[in-house]
Design a protein around this motif. Structure first.
Motif, PDB file in Angstrom:
ATOM      1  N   GLU A 313       0.854  -1.180   0.000  1.00  0.00           N
ATOM      2  CA  GLU A 313       0.000   0.000   0.000  1.00  0.00           C
ATOM      3  C   GLU A 313       0.892   1.233   0.000  1.00  0.00           C
ATOM      4  O   GLU A 313       2.086   1.151   0.312  1.00  0.00           O
ATOM      5  CB  GLU A 313      -0.896   0.049   1.247  1.00  0.00           C
ATOM      6  CG  GLU A 313      -1.870  -1.088   1.394  1.00  0.00           C
ATOM      7  CD  GLU A 313      -2.536  -1.091   2.775  1.00  0.00           C
ATOM      8  OE1 GLU A 313      -3.401  -1.942   2.988  1.00  0.00           O
ATOM      9  OE2 GLU A 313      -2.180  -0.255   3.630  1.00  0.00           O
ATOM     10  N   SER A 314       0.309   2.390  -0.330  1.00  0.00           N
ATOM     11  CA  SER A 314       1.060   3.642  -0.238  1.00  0.00           C
ATOM     12  C   SER A 314       1.372   3.943   1.224  1.00  0.00           C
ATOM     13  O   SER A 314       0.548   3.714   2.103  1.00  0.00           O
ATOM     14  CB  SER A 314       0.251   4.792  -0.844  1.00  0.00           C
ATOM     15  OG  SER A 314       0.068   4.597  -2.229  1.00  0.00           O
ATOM     16  N   LEU A 315       2.578   4.463   1.466  1.00  0.00           N
ATOM     17  CA  LEU A 315       3.008   4.809   2.818  1.00  0.00           C
ATOM     18  C   LEU A 315       2.915   6.318   2.992  1.00  0.00           C
ATOM     19  O   LEU A 315       3.732   7.068   2.437  1.00  0.00           O
ATOM     20  CB  LEU A 315       4.438   4.325   3.060  1.00  0.00           C
ATOM     21  CG  LEU A 315       5.068   4.677   4.407  1.00  0.00           C
ATOM     22  CD1 LEU A 315       4.247   4.103   5.561  1.00  0.00           C
ATOM     23  CD2 LEU A 315       6.513   4.180   4.475  1.00  0.00           C
ATOM     24  N   PRO A 316       1.933   6.812   3.746  1.00  0.00           N
ATOM     25  CA  PRO A 316       1.795   8.265   3.930  1.00  0.00           C
ATOM     26  C   PRO A 316       2.948   8.844   4.745  1.00  0.00           C
ATOM     27  O   PRO A 316       3.461   8.199   5.665  1.00  0.00           O
ATOM     28  CB  PRO A 316       0.465   8.401   4.700  1.00  0.00           C
ATOM     29  CG  PRO A 316      -0.238   7.083   4.529  1.00  0.00           C
ATOM     30  CD  PRO A 316       0.851   6.065   4.385  1.00  0.00           C
ATOM     31  N   VAL A 317       3.358  10.071   4.438  1.00  0.00           N
ATOM     32  CA  VAL A 317       4.411  10.745   5.184  1.00  0.00           C
ATOM     33  C   VAL A 317       4.010  10.891   6.648  1.00  0.00           C
ATOM     34  O   VAL A 317       4.828  10.692   7.559  1.00  0.00           O
ATOM     35  CB  VAL A 317       4.725  12.123   4.563  1.00  0.00           C
ATOM     36  CG1 VAL A 317       5.576  12.956   5.518  1.00  0.00           C
ATOM     37  CG2 VAL A 317       5.472  11.959   3.245  1.00  0.00           C
ATOM     38  N   GLN A 318       2.739  11.212   6.896  1.00  0.00           N
ATOM     39  CA  GLN A 318       2.276  11.388   8.267  1.00  0.00           C
ATOM     40  C   GLN A 318       2.470  10.125   9.098  1.00  0.00           C
ATOM     41  O   GLN A 318       2.886  10.185  10.254  1.00  0.00           O
ATOM     42  CB  GLN A 318       0.806  11.793   8.276  1.00  0.00           C
ATOM     43  CG  GLN A 318       0.254  12.049   9.682  1.00  0.00           C
ATOM     44  CD  GLN A 318      -1.220  12.395   9.668  1.00  0.00           C
ATOM     45  OE1 GLN A 318      -1.869  12.381   8.629  1.00  0.00           O
ATOM     46  NE2 GLN A 318      -1.769  12.709  10.834  1.00  0.00           N
TER      47      GLN A 318
END
Length: 870
Positions: A313-318
């Motif tokens: 999955e995409s890894l959010p910066v937050q």
């Protein structure tokens, strides 16, 4: 790494590579490197099964089974499929038996194809009809529908083993094996298909080995790394590295049962026990773990876990920033990108500090692995300029050998951009990306594919299944907030004129037979599907309609809460529970919320279950996460919730003590169970031990109890607790405080005993009654780690009552104990009536060797010596 960034081409490092069959590498490790090392350990408390298999044993057993596979397939005239492949399909739950089976399939000259036991029958039938395996091996368990194998040659694992008992256990020669016609195929994995039909990816040994060798070079196993966990579903490509990475390097893999992977309490405890140093997980699970650990207020958790690998999955910066805010010390957070067709991972990006994320609005997917090239191309198959968005293509040693039956040939095409034969084929990923600051940034999909808990789901496949449902006229499937905490698959449908009795829930029930669980959408029935002026579906209006579901909009779909049968004395708690659940999973709620509702059938999942427990605690109601996750319905949750009147996290309900406990004085037949229980409890959960965990092992406790055993039996002051099935679930080890034996300890846990004597001696010798027979010293108390936290509190209460009875029976004047856990300290002071005689700040302790073993403990961590008169 080299690059042609102006043309948006990134090259991984070129490394010498010679293809080998992975099982031959394993055989060399098993025969020559570490034959007596444990290769596989499997603990399944639900079945009371604890198995350790050495490399020598694993090699022997898999060789026996491989010969059995060859003999059975030959006996029915099994032949390769249309691709020239010999495939053996495996429908088994995670266990030591599964590892033996996979290795045996390779040794037989075949490739393995996993089938998840939870797959619906029609999906299994499609996979088997297309791939045409020569054999299906399955577990004989109730959750496997054997009728799905009717058109294939199938054998139960136990029956197959019985046929192999007399087989030779030596490594197989080539003339004993099957041989694929084209590729040296190792695995076939089925994924969601862009045409709406699942398709099988063919993975040769060469691409698996290239991926593994890159991992061993870039993220080598440390000298302290003894155990690795296998927790990922076998149908998921990440399982390849979890299993075979450690086994080809002489490490031990810990096979994690499914019920533990779904329970953060047990998963964290397991990783702590085995000092796991690396973990592969989807970002949603990372978010879940951080939330759980924050909720439990654990101090410096998972200290050994240095390498955290996010993929799927995409890894959010937050989320990455939250990771570094919560976890201290040297940690590496990795973001891997790829798909099954390119061996799971083909690019990577590592972050060691939150400051490295400045300037990025999303965590990059990085640079290519060894022996691979990544291209960003336009519609004319020309590289785009750097910084521009292009479709991502991959060439090199990580590219799969196509699909079963030659499906979707347009996904694997000739590469006209290079002459190197190693890069002559391109895989069209269907993803957009661009290069920012020299690394790849993911920019979304070219089609309708999304990731759900790390699994690739094509909305076209889901939409096709919904549209094929009886009475459905038209269907549109969308993903709401992909990758976020409230992500949801949603299908909007219109019905045929004679189908007014059909509800969205009935359609979902039907889809249970057609789609695997993570692909089933929430179905919303509409009178018509909104259209744009050009006649196409107005997807944004549908998503906005769904977003307004619980916001009193015109298209509101109310969450129905029914308080029927809730007792008056539980009404306040029920309102908090129902409204909290509704607010957390409102967008996914599919049923009326009532006492019979199951959290997961309502649309909940493991992530928002922890979020729900957090919100309940914020409102003054305590329930253990394990209890919440395992609860059958809201009624069970309601009765396990406890009002936190003192705001101290005490989740006791001590008026409900089970009456089916059996108390028995300690006897020799209890020794093995007691040693295991004490060792597991104190090593995993004790508050002092966490600060010296790197210096102790779980075996140290077993040795301590063994040395004290004869004295414990002789003094006759200790007891065990058994449940109604006569299973030992608790133990209290006690001595006379003025008549304790001298025990010689050679391990680091000696410092724990030294500390306890340091804080107890002044109380015992100066403040309490003197002489033998006056003070009953509660030396160690433990409960079985498989019982729920609620039952654990009840059991402790029952054991405390038994302690009092024992003290009175033996004519002691009182009980002395030391508590280092905030929960037992609170119970002792406020519930059991103990008087605190010494309240000591543990980080102040200086041992005899002048060290400060608990120096890292916070000032708030206390040890309390307590006394209760009888």
């Amino acid at each position: 790494m080299g690059s042609l960034q102006y043309y948006s081409i990134l090259k991984g490092e070129n490394r010498p590579f010679t293809s080998q069959q992975l099982y031959r590498i394993f055989e060399k490790v098993a025969d020559e490197v570490c034959p007596e090392t444990v290769a596989v350990t499997f603990e399944d408390d639900s079945q009371r099964n604890n198995t350790n298999i050495t490399y020598k044993q694993l090699n022997y057993l898999s060789n026996q089974l491989a010969r059995g596979i060859v003999e059975c397939v030959a006996s029915v005239g099994g032949k390769s499929n249309g691709d020239g492949d010999y495939i053996v399909s495996v429908c088994m739950s995670p266990s030591d038996k599964l590892i033996i089976t996979l290795l045996a399939i390779w040794k037989a000259g075949c490739s393995y194809l996993p089938l998840d036991p939870t797959f619906p029958k029609n999906r299994i039938e499609h996979i088997l009809n297309e791939s045409k395996p020569v054999l299906v091996i399955y577990d004989n368990t109730p959750d496997i529908d054997q009728s799905a194998f009717e058109n294939a040659f199938s054998l139960n694992y136990d029956d197959l083993c019985n046929k192999c008992e007399k087989n030779h256990g030596s490594n197989l020669h080539e003339n004993e094996q099957f041989h694929h016609e084209k590729d040296d195929l190792g695995i076939v994995l089925y994924t969601s298909g862009s045409t709406g039909v699942p398709k099988g990816v063919r993975l040769p040994f060469s691409i698996m080995l290239n991926r593994l060798q890159w991992q061993w070079h870039k993220f080598p196993y440390s000298y302290t790394e003894k155990y690795c966990i296998f927790k990922t579903a076998l149908t998921f490509v990440d399982s390849v590295c979890e299993i075979w990475g450690p086994l080809l390097n002489g490490l031990t893999i810990v096979v994690v049962p499914k019920y533990i992977t779904k329970d953060p309490v047990k998963l964290v405890a397991l990783m702590e026990r085995y000092q796991i140093e690396r973990l592969v997980l989807v970002p949603s699970l990372l978010r879940s773990l951080i939330l759980y650990l924050s909720l439990e207020k654990q101090v410096n958790p998972l200290k050994s876990l240095k390498i955290w690998i996010c993929s799927g999955e995409s890894l959010p910066v937050q989320l990455a920033e939250e990771f570094f805010k919560y976890f201290k010390g040297q940690r590496v957070l990795c973001n891997f990108y790829g798909s099954t067709e390119i061996m799971g991972d083909v690019t990577y990006h590592t972050v060691t500090d939150a400051s490295e994320l400045q300037g990025f609005d999303k965590v990059p997917i990085g640079i290519p692995l060894d022996n691979t090239i990544v291209y960003l191309l336009d519609n004319e198959m020309k590289p785009v300029s750097t910084g521009n968005v292009g479709e991502l293509y991959v060439s090199g040693f990580n590219v799969a050998a196509g699909y079963v039956n030659g499906r979707d040939p347009d996904k694997f095409i000739n590469n006209s951009l290079v002459l190197d034969i190693a890069h002559c084929r391109l895989y069209k990923t269907g993803d957009y990306a661009r290069i920012v600051k020299g690394v790849l940034q993911y920019e979304g999909r070219t089609d309708s594919q999304v990731k759900v808990r790390g699994h690739r789901v094509d909305l076209a496949e889901v939409e096709k299944a919904v549209a094929a449902t009886p009475y459905v006229e038209k269907a549109v499937c969308l993903c709401y907030k992909p990758g976020e905490i409230d992500q949801a698959l949603v299908a909007f449908v219109t019905l045929q004129k004679d189908a007014q009795h059909i509800t969205g829930l009935k359609i979902e029930d039907y889809l249970q037979q057609k789609l695997t669980s993570y692909m089933i959408p929430q179905v919303i029935v509409l009178e018509n599907i909104p259209l744009l002026v050009n006649g196409k579906t107005d997807r944004q209006t549908l998503l906005k309609m769904y977003a307004n579901t619980n916001n009193n909009g015109d298209n509101e779909i109310q969450i129905d809460i029914d308080y029927t049968d809730v007792p008056e004395d539980k009404m306040e708690a029920a309102k908090v529970l129902f409204e909290t659940v509704g607010s957390v999973i409102g967008h996914s709620t599919r049923l009326t919320l009532n006492l019979k509702s199951n959290f997961y059938q309502l649309g909940g999942n493991s992530l928002n279950s922890i979020y729900t427990v957090t919100k309940l605690r914020d409102q003054g109601y305590i329930i253990a996460i394990t209890d919440f996750i395992r609860a059958a319905n809201m009624n069970e949750i309601l009765y396990k919730m406890v009002k936190d009147t003192s705001n101290n996290g005490d989740d006791t309900n001590l008026n409900e003590i089970p009456n089916d406990y059996q108390f028995k004085m300690l006897r020799n037949e209890h020794q093995n169970d007691v040693c295991k229980m004490i060792a597991t409890s104190f090593y995993e959960k004790a508050d002092l031990e966490q600060w010296i965990k790197q210096d102790i092992s779980i075996d140290d406790y077993g040795k301590l109890i063994h040395k004290a055993w004869d004295a414990l039996i002789e003094k006759d002051l200790s007891f065990v607790v058994c449940d109604k099935n006569d299973e030992l679930i608790g133990v209290a080890l006690n001595f006379d405080a003025h008549d304790e034996p001298e025990i010689e300890i050679n391990s680091r846990i000696a410092v724990i005993l030294e500390f306890l004597e340091f804080i107890e001696a002044p109380v015992r010798d100066n403040l309490l009654p003197p002489g033998k027979g006056s003070i009953l010293h509660c030396f160690m108390m433990a409960t079985k780690d498989t019982i729920s936290s609620q039952e654990n509190v009840l059991l402790m209460q029952a054991m405390e009552a038994e302690m009092l009875r024992l003290a009175k029976r033996k004519q002691f004047l009182g009980i002395l104990t030391t508590n280092t856990s905030p929960l037992t300290q609170q119970l002792g002071k406020d519930v059991y009536g103990y008087k605190i005689m010494n309240d000591y700040q543990v980080n102040q302790f200086v041992a005899n060797d002048k060290s400060r073993p608990f120096a890292e403990a916070p000032d708030s961590q206390r040890a309390m010596v307590s006394w209760k008169e009888v």
